[in-house]
Design an enzyme around this catalytic site. Structure first.
Site, PDB file in Angstrom:
ATOM      1  N   LYS A 112       0.446   9.354   1.540  1.00 53.60           N
ATOM      2  CA  LYS A 112      -0.472   9.069   2.520  1.00 53.60           C
ATOM      3  C   LYS A 112       0.033  10.483   3.648  1.00 53.60           C
ATOM      4  O   LYS A 112      -1.095  10.895   3.948  1.00 53.60           O
ATOM      5  CB  LYS A 112       0.235   8.296   3.069  1.00 53.60           C
ATOM      6  CG  LYS A 112       0.051   7.264   2.571  1.00 53.60           C
ATOM      7  CD  LYS A 112       0.658   5.849   3.195  1.00 53.60           C
ATOM      8  CE  LYS A 112      -0.226   4.264   2.112  1.00 53.60           C
ATOM      9  NZ  LYS A 112      -0.238   2.998   3.327  1.00 53.60           N
ATOM     10  N   LYS A 195      -4.697   2.760  -7.888  1.00 56.14           N
ATOM     11  CA  LYS A 195      -3.990   0.523  -7.014  1.00 56.14           C
ATOM     12  C   LYS A 195      -5.198   0.524  -6.371  1.00 56.14           C
ATOM     13  O   LYS A 195      -6.141   0.939  -5.488  1.00 56.14           O
ATOM     14  CB  LYS A 195      -2.523   1.000  -6.322  1.00 56.14           C
ATOM     15  CG  LYS A 195      -2.649  -0.636  -5.483  1.00 56.14           C
ATOM     16  CD  LYS A 195      -0.851   0.118  -4.639  1.00 56.14           C
ATOM     17  CE  LYS A 195      -1.095   0.461  -3.349  1.00 56.14           C
ATOM     18  NZ  LYS A 195      -0.611   0.690  -2.332  1.00 56.14           N
ATOM     19  N   LYS A 198      -6.802  -0.598   0.239  1.00 58.64           N
ATOM     20  CA  LYS A 198      -7.506  -0.401   1.330  1.00 58.64           C
ATOM     21  C   LYS A 198      -7.686   0.936   2.049  1.00 58.64           C
ATOM     22  O   LYS A 198      -8.902   1.306   2.187  1.00 58.64           O
ATOM     23  CB  LYS A 198      -7.081  -1.144   2.793  1.00 58.64           C
ATOM     24  CG  LYS A 198      -6.099  -1.237   3.914  1.00 58.64           C
ATOM     25  CD  LYS A 198      -5.936  -1.771   4.559  1.00 58.64           C
ATOM     26  CE  LYS A 198      -4.557  -0.720   5.332  1.00 58.64           C
ATOM     27  NZ  LYS A 198      -3.444  -1.432   4.469  1.00 58.64           N
TER      28      LYS A 198
HETATM   29  N1  AQP Z   1      -2.988  -3.407  -5.738  1.00 54.32           N
HETATM   30  C1  AQP Z   1      -1.768  -3.520  -5.383  1.00 54.32           C
HETATM   31  N2  AQP Z   1      -1.178  -4.468  -6.656  1.00 54.32           N
HETATM   32  C2  AQP Z   1      -0.313  -6.009  -6.574  1.00 54.32           C
HETATM   33  N3  AQP Z   1       0.617  -5.673  -5.585  1.00 54.32           N
HETATM   34  C3  AQP Z   1       0.057  -4.775  -3.803  1.00 54.32           C
HETATM   35  N4  AQP Z   1       0.192  -4.755  -2.567  1.00 54.32           N
HETATM   36  C4  AQP Z   1      -0.764  -4.034  -2.596  1.00 54.32           C
HETATM   37  N5  AQP Z   1      -1.549  -3.724  -2.705  1.00 54.32           N
HETATM   38  C5  AQP Z   1      -1.181  -3.786  -4.911  1.00 54.32           C
HETATM   39  C6  AQP Z   1       1.360  -5.830  -2.124  1.00 54.32           C
HETATM   40  O1  AQP Z   1       0.912  -6.552  -1.355  1.00 54.32           O
HETATM   41  C7  AQP Z   1       1.946  -6.014  -0.555  1.00 54.32           C
HETATM   42  C8  AQP Z   1       2.088  -5.748   1.429  1.00 54.32           C
HETATM   43  O2  AQP Z   1       1.620  -4.746   1.483  1.00 54.32           O
HETATM   44  P1  AQP Z   1       0.712  -3.707   2.811  1.00 54.32           P
HETATM   45  O3  AQP Z   1       1.742  -4.367   3.617  1.00 54.32           O
HETATM   46  O4  AQP Z   1       1.555  -2.573   1.620  1.00 54.32           O
HETATM   47  O5  AQP Z   1      -0.338  -3.807   2.457  1.00 54.32           O
HETATM   48  P2  AQP Z   1      -1.748  -2.975   2.144  1.00 54.32           P
HETATM   49  O6  AQP Z   1      -0.768  -1.816   3.192  1.00 54.32           O
HETATM   50  O7  AQP Z   1      -2.564  -3.812   3.649  1.00 54.32           O
HETATM   51  O8  AQP Z   1      -1.408  -2.760   1.333  1.00 54.32           O
HETATM   52  P3  AQP Z   1      -2.587  -1.271   0.910  1.00 54.32           P
HETATM   53  O9  AQP Z   1      -4.414  -1.986   0.787  1.00 54.32           O
HETATM   54  O10 AQP Z   1      -1.587  -0.936  -0.469  1.00 54.32           O
HETATM   55  O11 AQP Z   1      -2.535  -0.417   1.829  1.00 54.32           O
HETATM   56  P4  AQP Z   1      -2.974   1.159   1.908  1.00 54.32           P
HETATM   57  O12 AQP Z   1      -4.488   1.185   0.977  1.00 54.32           O
HETATM   58  O13 AQP Z   1      -2.891   1.171   3.178  1.00 54.32           O
HETATM   59  O14 AQP Z   1      -1.562   1.039   0.935  1.00 54.32           O
HETATM   60  C9  AQP Z   1       3.035  -5.389  -0.620  1.00 54.32           C
HETATM   61  O15 AQP Z   1       4.683  -6.028  -1.570  1.00 54.32           O
HETATM   62  C10 AQP Z   1       2.400  -4.502  -1.734  1.00 54.32           C
HETATM   63  O16 AQP Z   1       3.046  -4.332  -3.089  1.00 54.32           O
END
Ligand code: AQP
Length: 332
Positions: A112, A195, A198
């Protein structure tokens, strides 16, 4: 009953299928025979750019979505992280036990911060996993249901717990990650090497649970598939089709093998059309229920208040032990 704890950030208007299949679905299942604590991680949400009004709205949207997907406020404590000051207070103590190099090694921080250059990342992004360790350790949970991307943070959490326990006195339980292999990582529909996320995804690669169901169906139908035409589960050679099979299996309850048999001799288009229909029938009632709940903000607030009361009881007791053990003078 063993305790489970997990959190999710209110950093989008909707949860996506990665969040749901990777983690949230397990929350729903585990609440039955565990003692569950689930929180909305708004302290984590301010480690990247944010808008206060939007953050507040998304926090309530997150609560509504959790309830709509089956988290039962009678069984589970659902609460907002910032309402329990012990999270930030324990994080401060753990900051003093974490090496700078150890924090910098976290791949999520590296990825990030690399995007805008490390200079533009906040210190909060670096200390994010330490706050996460505090979130977890305060509640002494047995299991933490998360997706694969959180495994490294869970390892740091265990290391910090062990360090604290051996330096002071046994205070924390070493929590186990609860990661379901089949859905540990859901991939981007347009880039099945990445992965579903978002921040990283192309808009068409991510299926949002609250999106217009017709749009979600279209995203599934236009998912990138692989060369050849045979439908088989082979994440190495056929990552696109394998990702669709994973999602299909998780939503339908049919095994991947049964689906492969069912689609023998059929084309990618058939698989995608059926999965698109399944997604529509899954998200439509979820979306309706979430919107209904959002119309009743008094109810949502009361759920979060009740959750906070339960969380306070556990978190404050752990923090008192910690403060005493690290040598802070007790207030008179
Ligand atoms: N692609 C994924 N596959 C499996 N598990 C996932 N999680 C997130 N993406 C995947 C799981 O969701 C939970 C919440 O995670 P978070 O609060 O980090 O959610 P997020 O930030 O909204 O997830 P993103 O989309 O991955 O955010 P960014 O892009 O900001 O990093 C966790 O248990 C996570 O493992």
């Amino acid at each position: 009953r063993p305790r489970v704890l997990s959190g999710i950030q209110p950093t989008a208007d909707s949860f996506h299928f990665g969040n749901y299949l990777g983690a949230l679905r397990q929350w729903v299942d585990l609440q039955r025979d565990h003692q569950p604590f689930f929180f909305i991680a708004d302290l984590h949400a301010i480690t990247v750019e944010w808008d206060p009004k939007v953050l507040r709205e998304r926090t309530l949207r997150a609560a509504a979505q959790l309830i709509a997907m089956g988290i039962d406020p009678e069984k589970s404590a659902i609460f907002v992280q910032s309402q329990i000051p012990a999270h930030a207070q324990l994080a401060w103590v753990l900051n003093g036990l974490t090496g700078l190099g150890e924090a910098r090694r976290m791949t999520q921080f590296k990825d990030k911060s690399a995007k805008g250059g490390e200079g533009s990342a906040s210190v909060g992004l670096l200390t994010y996993p330490i706050l996460q360790a505090a979130d977890i350790l305060l509640y002494r949970p047995h299991y933490v249901p998360v997706g694969e991307d959180q495994r490294q943070h869970l390892e740091l959490t265990r290391d910090l717990a062990q360090r604290f326990n051996s330096r002071f006195k046994k205070t924390f339980r070493l929590p186990e990650p609860y990661i379901l292999k089949a859905t540990a990582k859901i991939y981007d529909l347009q880039d099945p090497a990445a992965k579903m996320s978002k921040s990283g995804s192309s808009p068409n690669g991510i299926v949002e649970m609250l999106d217009d169901p017709a749009r979600s169906a279209k995203k599934i139908r236009s998912a990138v598939t692989d060369s050849g035409s045979e439908i088989r589960f082979d994440p190495e050679d056929k990552p696109g089709v394998s990702n669709l099979l994973t999602i299909f299996s998780a939503l339908s309850g049919e095994s991947v093998n049964a689906l492969v048999d069912q689609y023998a001799g059929k084309g990618y288009g058939d698989l995608k059309a059926d999965l698109a229909d399944l997604v529509v029938s899954f998200v439509t009632p979820f979306r309706e229920r979430t919107l209904e709940l959002l119309d009743d903000q008094a109810y949502l607030t009361s759920v979060l208040q009740k959750g906070a009361e339960t969380a306070h009881g556990v978190a404050d007791a752990t923090l008192r032990d910690v403060y005493q053990r690290v040598g802070f003078a007790a207030p008179s």
